[in-house]
Design a protein around this motif. Structure first.
Motif, short mmCIF file in Angstrom:
data_model
loop_
_atom_site.label_atom_id
_atom_site.label_comp_id
_atom_site.label_asym_id
_atom_site.label_seq_id
_atom_site.Cartn_x
_atom_site.Cartn_y
_atom_site.Cartn_z
N HIS A 1 82.47 -83.26 11.75
CA HIS A 1 82.27 -83.40 13.18
C HIS A 1 81.71 -84.64 13.50
O HIS A 1 81.50 -85.52 12.87
CB HIS A 1 81.04 -82.36 13.50
CG HIS A 1 81.35 -80.98 12.99
ND1 HIS A 1 81.80 -80.00 14.18
CD2 HIS A 1 81.51 -80.12 12.05
CE1 HIS A 1 82.43 -78.93 13.67
NE2 HIS A 1 81.98 -78.96 12.32
N ASP A 2 81.71 -84.89 15.00
CA ASP A 2 81.27 -86.33 15.56
C ASP A 2 82.06 -87.36 14.75
O ASP A 2 81.78 -88.56 14.80
CB ASP A 2 79.81 -86.44 14.96
CG ASP A 2 79.00 -85.90 16.11
OD1 ASP A 2 79.25 -85.88 17.46
OD2 ASP A 2 77.81 -85.42 15.72
N ILE A 3 83.51 -87.15 14.75
CA ILE A 3 84.29 -88.37 14.11
C ILE A 3 84.43 -89.49 14.73
O ILE A 3 84.75 -90.34 14.21
CB ILE A 3 85.75 -87.71 13.84
CG1 ILE A 3 86.35 -87.26 14.98
CG2 ILE A 3 85.55 -86.42 12.98
CD1 ILE A 3 87.90 -86.76 14.72
N PHE A 4 84.12 -89.36 16.26
CA PHE A 4 84.22 -90.62 16.86
C PHE A 4 82.80 -91.55 17.20
O PHE A 4 82.97 -92.48 18.13
CB PHE A 4 84.67 -90.29 18.31
CG PHE A 4 86.10 -90.03 18.25
CD1 PHE A 4 87.43 -90.60 17.67
CD2 PHE A 4 86.45 -88.63 18.88
CE1 PHE A 4 88.33 -90.30 17.61
CE2 PHE A 4 87.83 -88.16 19.02
CZ PHE A 4 88.82 -89.00 18.11
N LYS A 5 81.82 -90.96 16.50
CA LYS A 5 80.57 -91.69 17.06
C LYS A 5 80.36 -92.73 16.34
O LYS A 5 79.59 -93.81 16.68
CB LYS A 5 79.45 -90.74 16.32
CG LYS A 5 78.89 -89.41 17.31
CD LYS A 5 77.86 -88.78 16.75
CE LYS A 5 76.49 -89.96 16.73
NZ LYS A 5 75.33 -89.02 16.09
N GLY A 6 81.11 -93.28 15.19
CA GLY A 6 81.29 -94.64 14.35
C GLY A 6 80.18 -94.61 13.30
O GLY A 6 80.17 -95.62 12.48
N ASP A 7 79.41 -93.50 12.73
CA ASP A 7 78.47 -93.46 11.96
C ASP A 7 78.93 -92.53 10.66
O ASP A 7 78.34 -92.06 9.99
CB ASP A 7 77.12 -93.35 12.50
CG ASP A 7 76.63 -92.16 12.92
OD1 ASP A 7 77.74 -91.39 13.28
OD2 ASP A 7 75.83 -91.91 13.37
N LEU A 8 80.13 -92.02 10.81
CA LEU A 8 80.81 -91.20 9.88
C LEU A 8 80.68 -91.52 8.45
O LEU A 8 81.14 -92.47 7.98
CB LEU A 8 81.94 -90.52 10.01
CG LEU A 8 82.71 -89.41 9.36
CD1 LEU A 8 82.00 -88.36 9.70
CD2 LEU A 8 84.10 -89.31 9.87
N ASN A 9 79.84 -91.01 7.71
CA ASN A 9 79.64 -91.19 6.16
C ASN A 9 80.86 -90.37 5.36
O ASN A 9 80.73 -89.26 5.11
CB ASN A 9 78.44 -90.81 5.63
CG ASN A 9 78.21 -91.16 3.97
OD1 ASN A 9 79.05 -91.33 3.49
ND2 ASN A 9 76.87 -91.30 3.76
N ILE A 10 82.01 -90.99 5.25
CA ILE A 10 83.33 -90.37 4.60
C ILE A 10 82.91 -90.13 3.37
O ILE A 10 83.71 -89.20 3.04
CB ILE A 10 84.52 -91.34 5.11
CG1 ILE A 10 85.70 -90.34 4.73
CG2 ILE A 10 84.56 -92.60 4.15
CD1 ILE A 10 85.84 -89.40 5.80
N GLU A 11 82.28 -90.80 2.51
CA GLU A 11 82.07 -90.28 1.13
C GLU A 11 81.27 -89.05 1.17
O GLU A 11 81.64 -88.32 0.21
CB GLU A 11 81.47 -91.66 0.01
CG GLU A 11 82.18 -92.79 0.13
CD GLU A 11 83.82 -92.49 -0.46
OE1 GLU A 11 83.70 -91.69 -1.47
OE2 GLU A 11 84.78 -92.99 0.21
#
Length: 197
Positions: free
Chosen positions: A171-181
């Motif tokens: 979720h919130d993929i456009f917020k810019g702080d997605l911790n992908i790991e």
């Protein structure tokens, strides 16, 4: 039961939805599954597919991962088109026989004519909305859980007699702080539960 079909339901929009996150999850799932001895094939909604050839992939598979971004509260329209065309081509050909009802047997109910008995599917969803909107009576989805908000997709697969596994979502993929790991680790945990648990 070692064959997995990964369905890429992404639809490309320049600068907004280019498919990189979807592909990252597909690549992660493929690497995980192959390391555990599963055979993997791919299907892609936004492609020049042949519906009957796609049906053969569904007949081959024991498991399905349906990976897509949620657009306007549902599947991208290319994904809907793919399902309409491929599942219709699978009538009496591995996907469904009929709607399940019978004039001679009133105990047979609508939605019980699928041919995917014993097969399982997993939804893997990418969302802009936050998790707080689900299972929250004050939230946008009026208290619906994640799976309840995606009931149309679930019922499409269940109409064909496939059984759901645990859903994954980011979720919130456009917020810019997605911790992908961290998200990949959660994804692998769900894959482990679904395929090894």
């Amino acid at each position: 039961m070692k064959n997995v079909l990964i369905l890429n339901g992404h639809q490309y929009y320049p600068n907004i939805a280019e498919g990189k996150l979807t592909q990252l999850y597909i690549d992660t799932a493929e690497a995980f599954l192959q390391s555990k001895g599963f055979n993997v094939k791919h299907a892609k909604a936004e492609s020049n597919y042949n519906a009957l050839e796609e049906v053969e992939k569904f007949k081959w598979a024991d498991f399905f991962i349906i990976q897509y971004p949620v657009y306007w509260m549902g599947v991208p329209w290319m994904m809907k088109k793919y399902i309409d065309e491929v599942f219709s081509a699978g009538a009496n050909n591995g996907i469904y026989a009929n709607d399940g009802r019978s004039r001679s047997d009133a105990t047979k109910h609508y939605g019980s004519g699928g041919l995917m008995q014993g097969k399982k599917y997993m939804l893997s969803l990418t969302y802009n909305c936050p998790t707080s909107e689900f299972s929250n009576k004050e939230g946008f989805f009026d208290g619906l859980s994640l799976d309840e908000a995606n009931i149309a997709t679930h019922k499409t697969w269940q109409f064909c007699s496939a059984t759901p596994m645990q859903t994954y979502s980011v979720h919130d993929i456009f917020k810019g702080d997605l911790n992908i790991e961290a998200q990949k680790a959660k994804f692998i945990a769900v894959l482990s539960q679904n395929f090894l648990g």
